[in-house]
Design a protein around this motif. Structure first.
Motif, PDB file in Angstrom:
ATOM      1  N   LEU A   7      41.212   8.708  10.682  1.00 17.14           N
ATOM      2  CA  LEU A   7      39.973   9.225  11.380  1.00 17.14           C
ATOM      3  C   LEU A   7      40.185   9.899  13.063  1.00 17.14           C
ATOM      4  O   LEU A   7      40.798   8.831  13.652  1.00 17.14           O
ATOM      5  N   LEU A  12      34.990  11.479  25.229  1.00 15.43           N
ATOM      6  CA  LEU A  12      34.279  12.595  25.620  1.00 15.43           C
ATOM      7  C   LEU A  12      34.790  13.546  26.704  1.00 15.43           C
ATOM      8  O   LEU A  12      35.268  12.809  27.590  1.00 15.43           O
ATOM      9  N   PHE A  19      25.486  15.386  28.682  1.00 14.39           N
ATOM     10  CA  PHE A  19      24.517  15.673  27.885  1.00 14.39           C
ATOM     11  C   PHE A  19      24.074  17.114  27.470  1.00 14.39           C
ATOM     12  O   PHE A  19      23.694  17.304  26.394  1.00 14.39           O
ATOM     13  N   GLN A  22      24.987  18.771  24.053  1.00 18.74           N
ATOM     14  CA  GLN A  22      24.328  18.131  22.914  1.00 18.74           C
ATOM     15  C   GLN A  22      22.927  18.701  22.780  1.00 18.74           C
ATOM     16  O   GLN A  22      22.100  18.904  22.033  1.00 18.74           O
TER      17      GLN A  22
ATOM     18  N   THR B 146      16.605  13.685  13.108  1.00 25.43           N
ATOM     19  CA  THR B 146      17.002  14.817  12.333  1.00 25.43           C
ATOM     20  C   THR B 146      17.801  14.226  11.434  1.00 25.43           C
ATOM     21  O   THR B 146      17.688  15.099  10.190  1.00 25.43           O
ATOM     22  N   PHE B 150      18.003  15.743   7.434  1.00 24.20           N
ATOM     23  CA  PHE B 150      18.928  16.592   6.646  1.00 24.20           C
ATOM     24  C   PHE B 150      19.598  15.984   5.437  1.00 24.20           C
ATOM     25  O   PHE B 150      19.559  16.552   4.501  1.00 24.20           O
ATOM     26  N   THR B 153      17.412  15.538   2.672  1.00 22.18           N
ATOM     27  CA  THR B 153      16.970  16.794   1.658  1.00 22.18           C
ATOM     28  C   THR B 153      18.160  17.065   0.899  1.00 22.18           C
ATOM     29  O   THR B 153      17.992  17.631  -0.409  1.00 22.18           O
ATOM     30  N   GLN B 205      26.654  20.281  10.212  1.00 19.31           N
ATOM     31  CA  GLN B 205      25.581  20.108  11.236  1.00 19.31           C
ATOM     32  C   GLN B 205      25.254  18.645  11.688  1.00 19.31           C
ATOM     33  O   GLN B 205      25.089  18.450  12.714  1.00 19.31           O
ATOM     34  N   LYS B 208      27.712  18.012  14.064  1.00 16.49           N
ATOM     35  CA  LYS B 208      27.606  18.659  15.491  1.00 16.49           C
ATOM     36  C   LYS B 208      26.332  17.689  16.136  1.00 16.49           C
ATOM     37  O   LYS B 208      26.661  17.483  17.445  1.00 16.49           O
ATOM     38  N   LEU B 209      25.454  17.191  15.739  1.00 16.15           N
ATOM     39  CA  LEU B 209      24.473  16.449  16.019  1.00 16.15           C
ATOM     40  C   LEU B 209      24.839  15.059  16.550  1.00 16.15           C
ATOM     41  O   LEU B 209      24.298  14.351  17.643  1.00 16.15           O
ATOM     42  N   ARG B 212      29.920  13.979  18.567  1.00 15.37           N
ATOM     43  CA  ARG B 212      30.091  14.187  19.766  1.00 15.37           C
ATOM     44  C   ARG B 212      28.898  13.691  20.995  1.00 15.37           C
ATOM     45  O   ARG B 212      28.847  14.157  21.989  1.00 15.37           O
ATOM     46  N   ASN B 213      27.761  13.201  20.144  1.00 16.73           N
ATOM     47  CA  ASN B 213      26.533  13.039  20.937  1.00 16.73           C
ATOM     48  C   ASN B 213      26.979  11.621  21.821  1.00 16.73           C
ATOM     49  O   ASN B 213      27.174  10.626  21.254  1.00 16.73           O
ATOM     50  N   ARG B 214      26.720  11.864  23.129  1.00 16.23           N
ATOM     51  CA  ARG B 214      27.079  10.875  24.084  1.00 16.23           C
ATOM     52  C   ARG B 214      25.938   9.675  23.639  1.00 16.23           C
ATOM     53  O   ARG B 214      26.518   8.374  23.984  1.00 16.23           O
ATOM     54  N   LEU B 279      32.143   7.711  11.240  1.00 17.40           N
ATOM     55  CA  LEU B 279      33.151   8.635  10.693  1.00 17.40           C
ATOM     56  C   LEU B 279      33.716   8.503   9.300  1.00 17.40           C
ATOM     57  O   LEU B 279      33.661   9.615   8.627  1.00 17.40           O
ATOM     58  N   MET B 280      33.898   7.541   8.962  1.00 21.93           N
ATOM     59  CA  MET B 280      34.361   7.003   7.593  1.00 21.93           C
ATOM     60  C   MET B 280      33.618   7.651   6.459  1.00 21.93           C
ATOM     61  O   MET B 280      33.919   8.354   5.467  1.00 21.93           O
ATOM     62  N   GLU B 283      33.648  11.360   6.399  1.00 25.93           N
ATOM     63  CA  GLU B 283      34.664  11.943   5.834  1.00 25.93           C
ATOM     64  C   GLU B 283      34.785  11.660   4.210  1.00 25.93           C
ATOM     65  O   GLU B 283      35.261  12.513   3.526  1.00 25.93           O
TER      66      GLU B 283
END
Lengths: 182, 412
Positions: A7, A12, A19, A22, B146, B150, B153, B205, B208-209, B212-214, B279-280, B283
């Protein structure tokens, strides 16, 4: 040996640390979803589509001639994992159905305790007469524990009549009149 | 006149250690659970806190103990299938399959190819549904609502498919010893493919959320890191083990159900921290979708149960209704249970949560003499008293969420 995939983990970037990407991405998701069709089912008003062979409340059925199909073999009582079924075997009324009385049995009492039932469908699976069916009722309620025990009358009321491919009593009659009863 | 007065200081180190507790202040005992949203069930954690840092953590298990292993001794093999639903109740189909496989291994019974393919589909769809929940709820634990919406659903769509296949959304009870309860409905495979098409964009999606969200990364990177050696020593299995970098996947290492036919990768992590475990799972959903697609591409025809196992799998219903022989056989199998030879067998399958093992001891006949269940969540949780001390209290939520355990299977 296993084919592996390591993986990826990237640190970042500077932009991501602020931010801002995001937040923009998140807002995009929010507004995008607002324009989409909703997925919620407004339950009591809207009802879900129940597929065939759904395992709902167990019921007893009659054949198209109005005969009870259950012969009180008690196989469902035996197999029921939570022991929800209680059957008392009885005789068939000789006056009402002379050809069937003293040949087969019928349940005198047939109780299914819906507080114990786990809707596993084993009773339907093992029934050698196709008499018990888990039909499409999925929500039930009652004010007392006694009310949650479905007795024989209730079970037949819930079950109704299902089409029967076999009609063994009609076949037997036809065979008898043709002269080869056994 | 100056006098000298002699005083003894004594052992400085001993004095210091005597005072240490006073200097450090009091520790606080904190009890989380057994009923607490963080613990995803009925896990109780007895912790000792020094300020915000956990000093000691003792997990208390057993609040959901139902005695499944003992129950199994009192019923036939098929009657126990509904109970396996209630082990890992987030992936009941995978449990059903693992249990049936264990008993079939004892009976040395080989199920037909179509049955195997149905079971592979079941396992992988169960894995997808379990991981969808795992990722979604994990996001929620870390404060991202969020994602949960998702993934839920999508899981709902899967449950509609399960409902069509097995007759129930949650408690599937789908397998029988020697086969499955019923064949797949018409057009079902097409709907599974449609679902596969829909789930990947949702995963992107989520990616994306979260990925890479800090905020999410700050909460998860480096938190709850398990070393390779610890993971092996504590008997961790499944995604949690692979996130530590050990490439153990029973589907590859001890292939069952014809998993060797399918082309898929085993994802492994590098750090073994909460972020890796997230991540595991993401994937693994992708890999499962790959397996599902290959499986449907080469879906074999044939019987969905072992036809030659006359003493194990109950005969076809149409025959029970018309033929005496089959009627007797039906009664025999139901009342006496599937006839399995005496012996002992251990089988473990790669379930969404880890290796779910069944150890079956039989003295012959249709009832197990002893049935031991190895619940992966139980073993995965054993590391808690080593893993949690040293972390902040707020990290507990994230660590527990990332381990993705189910108490139903932990307590059995």
């Amino acid at each position: 040996m296993a084919k592996t995939k390591v993986l990826e983990r990237k640190p970042l970037t500077f932009a991501e640390k602020t931010f801002i990407p995001q937040i923009i991405g998140g807002l995009k998701t929010t507004f995008g979803t607002m324009l989409k069709k909703g997925v919620t089912l407004q339950y009591p008003e809207e009802r879900p589509v129940i597929p065939n062979n759904y395992r709902g409340v167990p019921t007893l059925v009659k054949d198209p001639n109005g005969r009870e199909k259950c012969v009180s073999c008690q196989l469902c009582e035996f197999v029921c994992p939570p022991k929800a079924i209680r059957i008392t075997p009885g005789e068939i009324d000789a006056e009402a159905e002379p050809d069937r009385a003293h040949v087969e049995k019928a349940p005198k009492e047939f109780d299914i305790n819906m507080l114990r039932c786990i809707y596993c469908g084993l009773c339907q699976e093992v029934c050698p007469e196709e008499a018990i069916f888990l039909q499409d009722i999925f929500s039930l309620s009652g004010y007392s524990r006694e009310e949650m025990v479905n007795n024989k009358a209730k079970l037949y009321e819930l079950g109704g009549t299902l089409p029967d491919k076999h009609l063994k009593w009609d076949k037997k009659k036809a065979a008898e009149s043709a002269g080869n009863a056994h | 006149m100056a006098t000298t007065k002699e005083i003894t200081i004594g052992d400085v180190n001993a004095r210091a250690s005597e005072l240490e507790t006073e200097l450090q202040g009091e520790t606080m005992a904190l009890n989380v659970g057994p009923s607490h949203p963080t613990t995803h069930g009925v896990l109780r954690l007895m912790m000792e806190l020094d300020g915000d840092v956990v000093k000691k953590c003792e997990p208390v298990l057993g609040y959901l103990h139902r005695g499944d292993e003992k129950i199994a001794e009192n019923m036939t093999y098929n009657q126990f299938v509904p109970y396996t639903d209630r082990l890992d109740y987030l992936a009941p189909l995978a449990n059903n399959v693992a249990y049936a496989m264990a008993v079939e291994k004892l009976a040395a019974l080989e199920v037909p190819e179509r049955c195997q393919s149905i079971r592979v589909l079941c396992c992988e769809l169960a894995r997808i549904s379990s991981h969808l929940l795992g990722v979604g709820v994990y996001g929620m634990d870390a404060g991202a609502w969020t994602v949960f919406m998702f993934t839920f659903t999508e899981r709902e769509k899967l449950y509609t498919l399960f409902e069509e296949l097995t007759g129930a959304r949650f408690t599937t009870s789908y397998t029988r010893i020697g086969g499955v309860a019923r064949d797949i409905p018409e057009g079902w495979l097409g709907r599974v493919l449609e679902f596969c098409k829909g789930v990947l964009p949702v995963l992107d999606q989520v990616d994306k959320l979260l990925t890479r969200n800090r905020i999410f990364m700050d909460r998860t990177v480096g938190v709850g890191a398990i070393s390779k050696e610890d993971a092996i020593a504590y008997g961790i299995t499944g995604p949690n083990l692979r996130a530590c970098g050990v490439d153990l996947d029973l589907r590859k290492d001890k292939p069952y159900l014809g998993y060797e036919k399918y082309d898929f990768d085993v994802p492994i992590g590098t750090n073994g921290d909460c972020y890796d475990r997230y991540l595991m799972r993401a994937e693994e959903i992708r890999q499962s979708v790959r397996i599902v697609r290959q499986c449907i591409d080469q879906f074999p025809e044939g019987a969905y149960y072992a036809e030659d196992a006359k003493k194990i799998f109950a005969p076809n219903k149409a025959k029970v209704l018309t033929s005496m022989e089959e009627l007797i056989q039906n009664f025999m199998i139901v009342t006496e249970g599937p006839q399995v030879p005496a012996g002992e067998v251990y089988f473990e399958a790669e379930n969404p949560k880890g290796a779910l093992g069944f150890f079956v001891v039989s003295k012959g006949g249709g009832v197990p003499y002893r049935l031991k269940i190895r619940g992966p969540s139980f073993c995965n949780l054993s590391i808690l008293d080593k893993l949690i001390p040293g972390h902040y209290l707020t990290d507990i939520t994230v660590i527990l969420g990332s381990l993705d355990f189910v108490m139903g299977e932990c307590d059995r």
